[in-house]
Design a protein around this motif. Structure first.
Motif, short mmCIF file in Angstrom:
data_model
loop_
_atom_site.label_atom_id
_atom_site.label_comp_id
_atom_site.label_asym_id
_atom_site.label_seq_id
_atom_site.Cartn_x
_atom_site.Cartn_y
_atom_site.Cartn_z
N ALA A 288 34.45 34.88 50.39
CA ALA A 288 33.22 35.21 49.67
C ALA A 288 32.26 34.03 49.59
CB ALA A 288 33.55 35.70 48.26
N ALA A 289 32.77 32.82 49.67
CA ALA A 289 31.94 31.63 49.44
C ALA A 289 30.70 31.56 50.33
CB ALA A 289 32.79 30.36 49.61
N PRO A 290 30.77 31.90 51.64
CA PRO A 290 29.57 31.77 52.48
C PRO A 290 28.53 32.87 52.28
CG PRO A 290 31.62 31.75 53.79
CD PRO A 290 31.95 32.27 52.44
N LEU A 291 28.83 33.88 51.48
CA LEU A 291 27.95 35.05 51.41
C LEU A 291 26.69 34.81 50.58
CD1 LEU A 291 30.60 37.89 51.03
CD2 LEU A 291 29.58 36.95 53.11
N GLY A 292 26.79 33.98 49.57
CA GLY A 292 25.62 33.69 48.75
C GLY A 292 25.02 34.94 48.16
#
Length: 513
Positions: A288-292
């Motif tokens: 989930a971290a790269p989704l922004g």
């Protein structure tokens, strides 16, 4: 943030007259919001859309399948997408939490080292730096592999290493263990048992009866063997051997490294597994971290409709209390079957899947303790700790197990319970104190002083936690609809719920979209 309805509950009065009062135990419910989940069921009318949004691809559901689909889109260079979920954090059954400042799981708490059939999962682990090639061989980061002691069982007043009941086992029991091991080995050699499923039709010879019926037919009736196999089924599938298929019961062993009791060739080989304090929340957070801002939390999907030139998706924004309408070229539906059947218009395959899928309820109680309980008789505290003979209960894992610091300090014990298919109403009806008292009662024999150590209990409830592989569901999984502007990705399409299935299906949907 995980929503909590925290209250204070008075601890029990002294167990014996004259003893000091037990400290109060804070607690409440955490994790999945049944109120949001039940909006689809309970609310009959919705206002007209107040907001119109556009994106190239919209993904409904941010469990592991939805997160894998988002990752696949990004790897293809597609950045114009939106991922919607009714909860405030992504991850579905793999989400983690914190209790008293200590990270802990809310659901799935480990990932077996994947075999070559799970190539997509292997690639994810490489991407995260957990797997790399050293001197021509694939190795895994030792910091994330479960440390020893890995498992122990409380049996006849003492702890033994491993979960297979061996303490006090007689010759008849050991012989039954070996007979079952031979059955597993024969099934494994057929090549039909794979994770993820590659040739499900090959499981048909084992998929026409329950695991209990299959064991009865082979005279495998030993009490300890049957307890262990029932425990394994409940641990993996949320239901026991009398419910799941023989294919599922064997799949637990034959799709990995088999079953190796004493006296059977191969010794006591175990699967290596990856685990973290927050369980598979570690993987969910990494995905989930790269989704922004492409991740939109607090959205209850109400309607998915395929149009001539695109897809319309209506979602209830919990914060703004408005309906949003999303317009997209394509939609990936990464929702459980029973939810997808309510919201996807005109998809008969989804209704067929929902009709044939049985879901098991699940409870996780996270107990914050001042320090871990002492190891007790037999062996030291392990990562996974199980009490023999407890109906429905699956034992507890220790959140701080991977930490090599030996000093006593606060930690969390995550207790798991598969209460049975008929217990969904009880799971949602009982107050959190019911589960607090149950776990303390069931662990009292193994840890008589546990209640004195507990400072807080947070209970996560899942009314429809996982698809149960009943007879027929593994060898004849529902075919994924093809063509059109909708793609589908969820472990329900595989017939059972494991990380590798959800991730592989989500990755494939992201590749197609």
């Amino acid at each position: 943030m995980i929503r909590r309805r925290a209250v204070l509950a008075a601890g029990a009065a002294a167990a014996v007259a004259g003893c000091a009062r037990v400290p109060e135990i804070a607690g409440g419910f955490s994790g999945a919001s049944e109120e949001r989940g039940h909006l689809l069921r309970d609310r009959r009318a919705w206002p007209a859309p107040a907001v119109q949004r556009r994106t190239q691809v919209v993904i409904a559901g941010a469990g592991i399948a939805g997160l894998a689909a988002a990752r696949a889109l990004r790897r293809r260079g597609i950045e114009d997408f939106a991922l919607l979920d009714l909860e405030d954090t992504a991850g579905g059954n793999s989400r983690g939490s914190r209790v008293g400042g200590v990270a802990c799981p809310l659901g799935a708490h480990y990932l077996p080292v994947p075999g070559d059939d799970a190539r997509e999962v292997q690639e994810l682990l490489e991407e995260l730096g957990l797997r790399r090639r050293v001197a021509g061989r694939w190795t895994y980061d030792e910091r994330h592999l479960c440390h020893a002691p890995q498992e122990r069982l409380f049996l006849e007043g003492q702890w033994q290493e491993g979960l297979l009941p061996l303490h006090g086992a007689g010759a008849t029991t050991l012989a039954q263990y070996v007979r079952f091991a031979r059955e597993v080995d024969a099934a494994r050699r057929t090549g039909a048992f794979r994770i993820p499923l590659r040739r499900p039709a090959g499981l048909a010879p084992w998929d026409g009866e329950t695991f209990a019926q299959w064991l009865d037919a082979r005279g495998l009736r030993d009490e300890r063997l049957r307890w262990y196999l029932d425990y394994c089924c409940r641990d993996d599938y949320g239901a026991g051997a009398s419910v799941v298929s023989a294919a599922a019961g064997l799949h637990y062993f034959a799709a990995r490294h088999g079953f190796h009791p004493p006296g059977f060739e191969g010794g006591d080989e175990r699967d290596a597994l990856l685990t973290w304090p927050q369980g598979n929340g570690f993987l969910a957070q990494a995905l989930a971290a790269p989704l922004g801002e492409r991740f939109h939390a607090g959205r209850v999907v109400l309607r998915v409709a395929e149009q001539r030139h695109g897809v319309e998706l209506d979602a209830w924004n919990v914060r703004s209390q408005q309906v949003e309408r999303w317009h997209a070229a394509r939609c990936i539906v990464a929702l459980p079957a029973f939810v997808a059947a309510r919201v996807v218009e005109g998809a008969s395959a989804v209704h067929d899947l929902a009709a044939r899928t049985v879901h098991a309820p699940w409870v996780v109680a996270n107990l914050h303790v001042r320090r871990a309980p002492r190891g007790g008789e037999g062996m030291p505290l392990a990562w996974d700790n199980v009490v023999y003979g407890q109906a429905g209960s699956l034992g507890y894992v220790v959140a701080s197990h991977q930490d090599l610091d030996p000093r006593p300090r606060p930690t969390v014990l995550s207790w798991y319970c598969a209460p049975g298919l008929q217990a969904r109403g009880e799971v949602l009806r009982q107050p959190w104190t019911h589960w607090r008292d149950r776990v303390l009662r069931e662990l009292a024999g193994a840890h008589p002083r546990l209640r004195d150590l507990v400072t807080e209990v947070q209970v996560a409830r899942f009314g429809h936690a996982m698809a149960v592989p009943i007879p027929g569901s593994l060898s004849r999984p529902a075919p994924l609809p093809s063509g059109g502007r909708l793609d589908f990705a969820h472990a329900d399409w595989a017939g059972y719920s494991v990380f590798e299935e959800a991730f592989t299906l989500g990755h494939a949907a992201g590749q197609r979209a």
